[in-house]
Design an enzyme around this catalytic site. Sequence first.
Site, PDB file in Angstrom:
ATOM      1  N   VAL A  52     112.686  -7.543 -38.100  1.00 31.74           N
ATOM      2  CA  VAL A  52     112.815  -8.976 -37.848  1.00 31.74           C
ATOM      3  C   VAL A  52     113.844  -9.596 -38.780  1.00 31.74           C
ATOM      4  CG1 VAL A  52     111.616 -11.196 -37.772  1.00 31.74           C
ATOM      5  CG2 VAL A  52     110.441  -9.124 -37.013  1.00 31.74           C
ATOM      6  N   ARG A  79     113.391  -4.319 -50.526  1.00 34.50           N
ATOM      7  CA  ARG A  79     112.562  -3.472 -51.372  1.00 34.50           C
ATOM      8  C   ARG A  79     113.387  -2.404 -52.068  1.00 34.50           C
ATOM      9  NH1 ARG A  79     107.322  -1.184 -48.539  1.00 34.50           N
ATOM     10  NH2 ARG A  79     107.028  -3.439 -48.381  1.00 34.50           N
ATOM     11  N   ARG A  80     114.332  -1.835 -51.347  1.00 31.70           N
ATOM     12  CA  ARG A  80     115.149  -0.752 -51.904  1.00 31.70           C
ATOM     13  C   ARG A  80     116.627  -1.065 -51.719  1.00 31.70           C
ATOM     14  NH1 ARG A  80     111.475   1.544 -48.567  1.00 31.70           N
ATOM     15  NH2 ARG A  80     109.691   2.606 -49.514  1.00 31.70           N
ATOM     16  N   GLU A 127     106.046 -20.523 -36.734  1.00 32.61           N
ATOM     17  CA  GLU A 127     105.934 -20.210 -35.306  1.00 32.61           C
ATOM     18  C   GLU A 127     105.855 -18.709 -35.058  1.00 32.61           C
ATOM     19  OE1 GLU A 127     104.968 -20.830 -31.948  1.00 32.61           O
ATOM     20  OE2 GLU A 127     106.027 -22.688 -32.444  1.00 32.61           O
ATOM     21  N   GLY A 165     105.057 -14.003 -31.604  1.00 31.22           N
ATOM     22  CA  GLY A 165     106.449 -13.623 -31.468  1.00 31.22           C
ATOM     23  C   GLY A 165     107.308 -14.756 -30.949  1.00 31.22           C
ATOM     24  N   ILE A 210     106.955 -16.486 -28.286  1.00 34.47           N
ATOM     25  CA  ILE A 210     106.265 -17.501 -27.491  1.00 34.47           C
ATOM     26  C   ILE A 210     106.079 -18.769 -28.319  1.00 34.47           C
ATOM     27  CG2 ILE A 210     104.195 -18.057 -26.167  1.00 34.47           C
ATOM     28  CD1 ILE A 210     103.716 -15.045 -25.883  1.00 34.47           C
ATOM     29  N   ASP A 243      94.851  -7.902 -36.717  1.00 30.77           N
ATOM     30  CA  ASP A 243      96.035  -8.703 -36.397  1.00 30.77           C
ATOM     31  C   ASP A 243      95.657  -9.873 -35.489  1.00 30.77           C
ATOM     32  OD1 ASP A 243      99.198  -8.828 -36.034  1.00 30.77           O
ATOM     33  OD2 ASP A 243      98.301  -8.948 -34.039  1.00 30.77           O
ATOM     34  N   LYS A 278      95.523 -14.185 -36.144  1.00 33.35           N
ATOM     35  CA  LYS A 278      96.149 -15.140 -35.238  1.00 33.35           C
ATOM     36  C   LYS A 278      95.123 -16.122 -34.671  1.00 33.35           C
ATOM     37  CE  LYS A 278      99.749 -11.813 -34.029  1.00 33.35           C
ATOM     38  NZ  LYS A 278     100.258 -10.855 -33.015  1.00 33.35           N
TER      39      LYS A 278
END
Length: 430
Positions: free
Chosen positions: A17, A48-49, A131, A136, A138, A203, A207
């Site tokens: 993302v 991170r790396r 959002e 995602g 939507i 998950d 939500k």
Amino acid sequence: MDTGRKLKVALLGCGSVGSEVARMMTTHAEDLAARIGAPVELVGVAVRRAGRPRPGIPEELLTTDATALVKRGDLDIVIELIGGIEPARTLITTAFEHGASVVTGNKALLAEDGPGLYAAAAQHGADLYYEAAVAGAIPLVRPLRESLAGDRVERVLGIVNGTTNFILDKMDTSGAGYADALDEATALGYAEADPTADVEGFDAAAKAAILAGLAFHTRVGLDDVHREGITEVTAADLASAQRMGCTVKLLAICERSADGASVTARVHPAMIPLSHPLASVRGAYNAVFVKAAAAGQLMFYGAGAGGAPTASAVLGDLVAVARHRLGESNGPGESAYARLRVAPMGDVVTRYHISLDVADKPGVLAHVATVFARHDVSIDTVRQQGKDGEASLVVVTHRAPDSALQAVVAELRELDTVRDVASIMRVEGE
């Protein structure tokens, strides 16, 4: 409105993302500037790396010191796409303290400590937009938070996890078992190497907590959400659903009680009729129904995950927050004025589909029916098959409190004539 300056943006996280957000900020730079009223400049990307190639992102923007990045003091907006609780929470609050607004897609953190984040944003006069945290691409958060702010939302019902929807859809259409469907989801990139958060409903529960809080103006945390995953759903459950003219979906359901005094939030697999629009949501897609007193029933449908779809939601928030920065204003903050009671799952009124393995002899059905009657649960339909001293009994109930239905199941397990309660599933959407 101040249109004489460039807005500075920092990005935390550069996975599927984050990298798409960075790409879209570059390729759509002119359009974004026109829509906002000023250009936005990506001034730092925390990763991170170091050393890993990140096409399209100048190497000088990369840093492994996310804390130093958010403490710069000249940032207008921080986009947090790290996920998890820490260090994301500390980085977000630090961004607020140093004058930046925040766009995030962190559903787990919002479900666990949304009130704390809202309070920190308000204290420092900043925006908190998210959002991308729920579905995602939507647009769902903004309609609940803004478009329906003058209405009374009664119910939110939907599919909010693409991985589980893909698995259940594959089981339904091909007859595959859970393990085989999960393997295919993993091979296609729909499921993580460790799919626990998806398949066990964590998950979707995060939500649901966010959606319930927005819909009912009440603080709803992750611990308030009843959660069941799909790991116990079998091919036999899908076949039984098909015989009833139904399919099985993992649903997030948030609803206001009939008297308006309480709310419930739950995530669990359920049978829904093939005539219901959610039954036709295939693959990894998401869809959510919102029922409001004046607006009636609204449906939101689209890609619920993925780099580009989720980045679209992030960029939408970026535009909104950037406009507020230029206008020296803020968008909506937390709305929890209603303070409705969050009721337990036992208060939910629902229907059950119960599959029993029973002894194939006279009187069994009467014994089973007596248990239902004792708990004031009315039976809608019964289907029985028997062979060689064994039988299966499928009972579908009318609507009753979930606590009564659970009591029925507990007592059925104790009957000598019931060898096993093979499957229990709720029936929704009717």
